[in-house]
Motif scaffolding. Structure first.
Motif, PDB file in Angstrom:
ATOM      1  N   GLU A  30       0.851  -1.198   0.000  1.00 38.12           N
ATOM      2  CA  GLU A  30       0.000   0.000   0.000  1.00 38.12           C
ATOM      3  C   GLU A  30       0.880   1.239   0.000  1.00 38.12           C
ATOM      4  N   GLN A  31       0.362   2.296  -0.614  1.00 36.43           N
ATOM      5  CA  GLN A  31       1.045   3.586  -0.629  1.00 36.43           C
ATOM      6  C   GLN A  31       0.172   4.588   0.123  1.00 36.43           C
ATOM      7  N   HIS A  32       0.806   5.442   0.938  1.00 39.09           N
ATOM      8  CA  HIS A  32       0.079   6.424   1.745  1.00 39.09           C
ATOM      9  C   HIS A  32       0.600   7.817   1.427  1.00 39.09           C
ATOM     10  N   GLN A  33      -0.284   8.684   0.970  1.00 37.64           N
ATOM     11  CA  GLN A  33       0.112  10.060   0.678  1.00 37.64           C
ATOM     12  C   GLN A  33      -0.706  11.005   1.542  1.00 37.64           C
ATOM     13  N   VAL A  34       0.014  11.834   2.307  1.00 36.51           N
ATOM     14  CA  VAL A  34      -0.596  12.840   3.158  1.00 36.51           C
ATOM     15  C   VAL A  34       0.064  14.165   2.803  1.00 36.51           C
ATOM     16  N   ASP A  35      -0.749  15.166   2.490  1.00 35.32           N
ATOM     17  CA  ASP A  35      -0.197  16.465   2.120  1.00 35.32           C
ATOM     18  C   ASP A  35       0.785  16.961   3.173  1.00 35.32           C
ATOM     19  N   GLY A  36       1.941  17.411   2.709  1.00 30.46           N
ATOM     20  CA  GLY A  36       2.953  17.971   3.596  1.00 30.46           C
ATOM     21  C   GLY A  36       3.868  16.958   4.236  1.00 30.46           C
ATOM     22  N   LEU A  37       3.636  15.675   4.006  1.00 28.16           N
ATOM     23  CA  LEU A  37       4.481  14.631   4.586  1.00 28.16           C
ATOM     24  C   LEU A  37       5.096  13.771   3.497  1.00 28.16           C
ATOM     25  N   GLU A  38       6.179  13.113   3.844  1.00 23.46           N
ATOM     26  CA  GLU A  38       6.829  12.172   2.934  1.00 23.46           C
ATOM     27  C   GLU A  38       5.871  11.018   2.628  1.00 23.46           C
ATOM     28  N   THR A  39       5.901  10.531   1.402  1.00 17.11           N
ATOM     29  CA  THR A  39       5.073   9.387   1.031  1.00 17.11           C
ATOM     30  C   THR A  39       5.465   8.184   1.882  1.00 17.11           C
ATOM     31  N   GLY A  40       4.453   7.497   2.396  1.00 13.60           N
ATOM     32  CA  GLY A  40       4.684   6.310   3.208  1.00 13.60           C
ATOM     33  C   GLY A  40       4.218   5.064   2.490  1.00 13.60           C
ATOM     34  N   PHE A  46       8.537 -11.155   4.781  1.00 14.13           N
ATOM     35  CA  PHE A  46       8.348 -12.606   4.865  1.00 14.13           C
ATOM     36  C   PHE A  46       9.629 -13.290   5.318  1.00 14.13           C
ATOM     37  N   ASP A  47       9.477 -14.501   5.883  1.00  8.99           N
ATOM     38  CA  ASP A  47      10.652 -15.334   6.160  1.00  8.99           C
ATOM     39  C   ASP A  47      10.922 -16.215   4.944  1.00  8.99           C
ATOM     40  N   LEU A  48      11.898 -17.101   5.050  1.00 10.82           N
ATOM     41  CA  LEU A  48      12.275 -17.941   3.915  1.00 10.82           C
ATOM     42  C   LEU A  48      11.199 -18.947   3.516  1.00 10.82           C
ATOM     43  N   LEU A  49      10.255 -19.208   4.419  1.00  7.52           N
ATOM     44  CA  LEU A  49       9.159 -20.124   4.119  1.00  7.52           C
ATOM     45  C   LEU A  49       7.913 -19.383   3.647  1.00  7.52           C
ATOM     46  N   GLU A  50       8.078 -18.081   3.391  1.00  3.82           N
ATOM     47  CA  GLU A  50       7.013 -17.208   2.895  1.00  3.82           C
ATOM     48  C   GLU A  50       5.906 -16.952   3.921  1.00  3.82           C
ATOM     49  N   ASN A  51       6.247 -17.099   5.205  1.00  2.00           N
ATOM     50  CA  ASN A  51       5.329 -16.706   6.274  1.00  2.00           C
ATOM     51  C   ASN A  51       5.535 -15.228   6.557  1.00  2.00           C
ATOM     52  N   THR A  52       4.458 -14.502   6.797  1.00  2.00           N
ATOM     53  CA  THR A  52       4.576 -13.085   7.111  1.00  2.00           C
ATOM     54  C   THR A  52       5.259 -12.904   8.460  1.00  2.00           C
ATOM     55  N   VAL A  53       6.307 -12.093   8.475  1.00  2.00           N
ATOM     56  CA  VAL A  53       7.034 -11.764   9.696  1.00  2.00           C
ATOM     57  C   VAL A  53       6.476 -10.477  10.295  1.00  2.00           C
ATOM     58  N   ALA A  54       6.213  -9.486   9.423  1.00  2.00           N
ATOM     59  CA  ALA A  54       5.698  -8.198   9.885  1.00  2.00           C
ATOM     60  C   ALA A  54       5.098  -7.439   8.713  1.00  2.00           C
ATOM     61  N   VAL A  55       4.163  -6.578   9.034  1.00  2.00           N
ATOM     62  CA  VAL A  55       3.677  -5.582   8.083  1.00  2.00           C
ATOM     63  C   VAL A  55       3.924  -4.241   8.754  1.00  2.00           C
ATOM     64  N   ALA A  56       4.762  -3.417   8.130  1.00  2.00           N
ATOM     65  CA  ALA A  56       5.146  -2.143   8.726  1.00  2.00           C
ATOM     66  C   ALA A  56       4.809  -1.004   7.778  1.00  2.00           C
ATOM     67  N   THR A  57       4.340   0.102   8.349  1.00  3.44           N
ATOM     68  CA  THR A  57       4.109   1.318   7.567  1.00  3.44           C
ATOM     69  C   THR A  57       5.297   2.237   7.801  1.00  3.44           C
ATOM     70  N   LEU A  58       5.982   2.566   6.701  1.00  5.87           N
ATOM     71  CA  LEU A  58       7.271   3.253   6.792  1.00  5.87           C
ATOM     72  C   LEU A  58       7.355   4.412   5.814  1.00  5.87           C
ATOM     73  N   PRO A  59       8.142   5.442   6.144  1.00  5.73           N
ATOM     74  CA  PRO A  59       8.396   6.488   5.159  1.00  5.73           C
ATOM     75  C   PRO A  59       9.284   5.939   4.044  1.00  5.73           C
ATOM     76  N   GLY A  60       9.148   6.490   2.856  1.00 11.83           N
ATOM     77  CA  GLY A  60       9.935   6.030   1.718  1.00 11.83           C
ATOM     78  C   GLY A  60      11.431   6.106   1.939  1.00 11.83           C
ATOM     79  N   SER A  61      11.892   7.016   2.795  1.00 15.26           N
ATOM     80  CA  SER A  61      13.330   7.160   3.047  1.00 15.26           C
ATOM     81  C   SER A  61      13.913   5.972   3.815  1.00 15.26           C
ATOM     82  N   TYR A  62      13.074   5.112   4.366  1.00 11.44           N
ATOM     83  CA  TYR A  62      13.544   3.905   5.050  1.00 11.44           C
ATOM     84  C   TYR A  62      13.760   2.743   4.086  1.00 11.44           C
TER      85      TYR A  62
END
Length: 70
Positions: A30-40, A46-62
Motif C-alpha cells: 500500500e502507498q500512503h500520501q498525506v499532504d505535507g508529509l513524505e510518502t509512506g 516474509f521469512d524464507l518459508l514465505e510466512n509473514t514476519v511483519a507488516v510495517a508502515t514506513l516512510p519512503g526514506s527507510y
C-alpha cells in the motif's frame, strides 16, 4: 523515490520493535500520501518459508528498491 505496489524493497534501518533488520526484503502492499508529509508505504516482510514476519508502515526514506541495490 516512488515505489510501485507489489514491488520488492529493502529496509535501510533496523526496526527491533517489528523484528526487522536493515537489509530485510519486503513487498510494497500500500502507498500512503498525506499532504505535507513524505510518502509512506505499508510493506509486508516474509521469512524464507514465505510466512509473514511483519507488516510495517514506513516512510519512503527507510526503503530502497531492489534495482537501486544492483
Amino acid at each position: 523515490m516512488n515505489y510501485q505496489l507489489y514491488s520488492d524493497v529493502m529496509l535501510l534501518c533496523n526496526l527491533p520493535e517489528e523484528g526487522l533488520d536493515a537489509g530485510d526484503i519486503g513487498t510494497v502492499v500500500e502507498q500512503h500520501q498525506v499532504d505535507g508529509l513524505e510518502t509512506g508505504y505499508s510493506v509486508e516482510f516474509f521469512d524464507l518459508l514465505e510466512n509473514t514476519v511483519a507488516v510495517a508502515t514506513l516512510p519512503g526514506s527507510y526503503l530502497r528498491s531492489q534495482e537501486e541495490c544492483k
